[in-house]
Structures are given as structure tokens and as C-alpha cells.
Design a protein around this motif. Structure first.
Motif: not given
Ligand code: ATP
Ligand code: MG
Length: 407
Positions: A42, A53, A55
Motif C-alpha cells: 500500500f 491509501i 493498493c
């Protein structure tokens, strides 16, 4: 379509001015720590008053990620985000329609409420001013296309059941759902405290509550082998591990308390044993706290819960402390404490039946209204001057300090 990012909301009241950077840095650090327990990689970034955030690798389950983020103090809301590339407004409109269809109107996604929404409002935000439409135009135009495609939906600009948030950045973010976070402040923004952690129900909850105010937690456990077993100690390590989901790594000090306990048992009135023992625990905890730059002690005490927690007993225990002692459960009933411990996941471990040093030596009829002057007098019997060994045993106990880093 997939959730590939999260937008993190946090309360801003406490973070005016200079503190803001500190608050956000601590938040980012704690988020990274929590996400180590998730599959995938992340990137956590802060940009214009928000934390994102993203991924960057792997295919983590968004619900699992949200579960981890629910342990990060300071977060008030977690919004799962669908990312799309900026390929023109027509393409964006199609993406938004598919997003609605898939996540909110088909009713079989875990995030959508089970009843599909009847009203909506588009809320566009342009972080990039070179986008051809302004926020108001996006709202109007997208709203029109949604109404056309889904005739069952209506616009409600005041109290919509579904907010459709669109953020125009380098890429475009689409999100609607806000999963509540735990609130509080990120751990590390408010100094450090020394938690007296036993294997019971209360002290882990006390640690959780103080950590929620942004305080980093160190802990001390008083172990009394062979009267308390390795398994009792392991239980405390396990509790610290559960707490560390919320607090970050915990330095757990394990102090061998047996000799002090025996000495008190031999030399002092039996009904004062618990109080005198508690005073020695506080003295040692305070010395450790000073050595490790903690600014206060934390206990799980609550007025009247047991004999050692009456107002008189608390006063007698507190008598040996010069540092502030934080007792966040002071006004709580046992049932309320149990409720929190169930919610934070410590209850099941706390009720495992291992002996505790306080219960083994406890008198049948402990004093419930100890007088500080009398307790002090009894304690004098322990000193070298009176033929006792307490100074030496105290030193030995300090030297027995075993530090376990729990994460
Ligand atoms: P808990 O459920 O937290 O053990 P309790 O209701 O059993 O609490 P006491 O045993 O009187 O209460 O302890 C009061 C507080 O003293 C605890 O909440 C904890 O902070 C501290 N304490 C008690 N025993 C220990 C121990 N062996 N090691 C560290 N701290 C302890
Ligand atoms: Mg206890």
C-alpha cells in the motif's frame, strides 16, 4: 470494478496550526503499521487535508483492509474508493453508472445497504482546475444522466440516502460509503504512558482508552513465579499483542515480584497485604516509567469494584505516586467494561482461567478502609532499619526486568 483505494477522514478540531503535520504524520505511520497485517502493498499519502491509501500490489480484500483501519485511532471515516482514469466526461459518466449499478443498486454487495437507496446527490470536487467542467456542472450533468438511467432514483440535495462523491485529481476517485472509524487521536501525538497490565479484564481496556487519546503505551506486568505460571505470563503477552493492533508495538516489562510479595506476606498484617503490594507495584511502575520517559501511569481501577479499589484504598495506593495516575475506567460498571473488552477483542483472552498474583496471596477479609498513616507504619517493618530486606528485594525486582517487544 474494484475498490483499489481508501480515503481516510479524520476530525480536524484538535489539529489547528502546527499540530496538523504531527497529527497527520502519526496517522500515516499508524495506518502503515496496521496495514502490515494485510496482504498486498500500500502507498499511504497525505494530500490537501486528506489521507489516501492506494493498493499498489496484490489484491487485498477491501473489507479486511477496512477492518484493520478500524483499529487506527484518529480515523473517523473510511471510504472505499473506485479509481478511474480521466478519459473524458462521457467515459466518467459511464463509469459512475456502472459503479452505481454494481456497488449500490444491485443490493448484493456487502457495502451497500441491503435496501437500495431511493435518493441521491452528486458531490463533485475538482482538485485539478484544468478539468473542462466545474464542480457544479459535473453535479448537474451527472445527476441528469443518473436519473435517465435509473428512473427509480430521485435527487435529494438536503438529505440523500446515497452521496455520490467524485473527486477529480490526476485520476478520478468515486466513493459513497463511509465506514465509521474508531475516532480519537493517532497514537504518538500525546506522549507515552506506562500501563500496569495484568491478565484481567480491566487493564487492557484502560490501555485501549488512553491510547485512543493519542498516547503511546508501554506496559509492566508483575509476575510471581512459581505462584503464577508461565501460562499466566503468556496470557499477558497475548493481551498486549491484541492491544498492539491499536497502539503499535508495546514494550512489555515483566518484573519478578515474588520476593517482595513473600516479604510483605511475612512481615505485614494479612488484611493489608493487597494494599501494600499495590503500593510496591506503583513504586516500581513509576520508576520504570521515569526511566522510559513515560509521563504517567495507567491502571484499570474503578471505584468500589473490589476492596482494593474503594476511595480509601485508592488513596492509599496513590500515596506512593508522584506521577499522574490515569484511571480511565474509574466511573465504569463492570458490565460496561466487559462490553468494551468484547468490542476490542481482549475479553476472550482475559477470562482464560490463569492465576493472578493478587488473588493467590489475598486475605479473606482485606481492609476496605485503609488509613494511609497505618499502612505507612506497617510498611516500615519491611525496611532494613527494622530488620527487613525490602530495599534489596526492590533492587532485585528492578534488575529482573525482562523486556518483551510485542507487536
Ligand atoms: P484487572 O482486570 O485489570 O486485573 P482487577 O479488577 O483484577 O483488574 P486489581 O487486581 O485490583 O483489579 O488490579 C487493579 C489494577 O492494578 C489493574 O487494573 C492493573 O492495572 C493493576 N494490576 C493488578 N495486578 C497486576 C499485575 N500482576 N501486573 C500489573 N498490573 C497489575
Ligand atoms: Mg487483576
Amino acid at each position: 470494478m474494484k475498490y483499489t483505494a481508501f480515503l481516510i477522514k479524520y476530525a480536524e478540531i484538535a489539529i489547528k496550526g502546527k499540530n496538523r503535520g504531527l497529527f497527520e504524520d502519526a496517522l500515516v505511520r499508524q495506518i502503515k503499521y496496521a496495514l502490515k497485517r494485510c496482504e498486498g502493498e500500500f502507498a499511504v499519502t497525505k494530500a490537501s487535508g486528506r489521507v489516501y491509501i492506494e493498493c499498489t500490489e496484490g489484491d487485498p480484500d477491501p473489507y479486511e483492509v477496512a477492518e484493520k483501519l478500524k483499529c487506527v485511532f484518529g480515523i473517523t471515516g473510511i471510504c472505499p474508493v473506485v479509481h478511474v482514469e480521466d478519459e473524458g466526461f462521457d467515459r466518467l459518466s459511464e463509469d459512475v453508472l456502472s459503479y452505481l449499478e454494481e456497488f449500490h443498486l444491485s443490493g448484493d454487495r456487502e457495502t451497500s445497504s441491503h435496501k437500495p437507496p431511493r435518493t441521491f446527490k452528486v458531490n463533485a470536487r475538482r482538485a485539478r482546475k484544468d478539468y473542462p467542467l466545474n464542480s457544479q456542472e459535473i453535479n448537474m450533468e451527472l445527476g441528469g444522466r443518473i436519473l435517465e438511467r435509473f428512473p427509480g432514483l430521485r435527487v435529494d440535495v438536503h438529505d440523500p440516502e446515497l452521496w455520490i462523491n467524485i473527486e477529480i485529481r490526476e485520476r478520478i476517485y468515486i466513493y459513497s460509503t463511509t465506514i465509521p472509524g474508531p475516532g480519537g487521536m493517532p497514537v504518538g501525538t500525546n506522549g507515552k504512558g506506562m500501563l500496569l497490565l495484568s491478565g484481567g479484564i480491566d487493564s487492557p481496556v484502560a490501555g485501549y482508552m488512553i491510547a485512543k487519546r493519542g498516547v503511546k503505551i508501554d506496559a509492566v506486568y508483575f509476575h510471581a513465579p512459581p505462584y503464577t505460571s508461565e501460562r499466566a505470563k503468556q496470557k499477558v503477552v497475548d493481551l498486549a499483542r491484541i492491544l498492539s493492533k491499536y497502539t503499535g508495538p508495546i514494550y512489555l516489562h515483566v518484573i519478578n515480584f515474588t520476593d517482595i510479595q513473600m516479604e510483605i506476606y511475612e512481615k505485614c498484617p494479612k488484611d493489608e497485604l493487597t494494599i501494600i503490594m499495590r503500593r510496591y507495584m506503583m513504586r516500581i511502575a513509576e520508576e520504570l516509567a521515569k526511566e522510559t520517559e513515560c509521563l504517567g501511569l495507567i491502571t484499570g481501577e474503578s471505584i468500589g469494584q473490589v476492596a482494593s479499589q474503594t476511595m480509601q484504598s485508592l488513596a492509599a495506593t496513590n500515596d506512593v505516586c508522584t506521577m499522574p495516575v490515569y484511571r480511565p475506567l474509574i466511573g465504569f460498571d463492570k458490565q460496561e467494561i466487559i462490553h468494551i473488552s468484547e468490542r476490542i477483542g481482549t475479553y476472550e483472552t482475559s477470562i482464560l482461567p490463569f492465576e493472578d498474583c493478587c488473588t493467590i496471596f489475598v486475605a479473606k477479609h482485606p481492609v476496605t478502609k485503609p488509613k494511609v498513616s497505618i499502612i505507612r507504619r506497617s510498611e516500615r517493618r519491611l525496611t532494613a532499619e527494622a530488620g527487613g530486606r525490602i530495599e534489596e528485594l526492590y533492587r532485585k525486582a528492578m534488575e529482573s526486568d525482562e523486556v518483551i517487544i510485542v507487536r
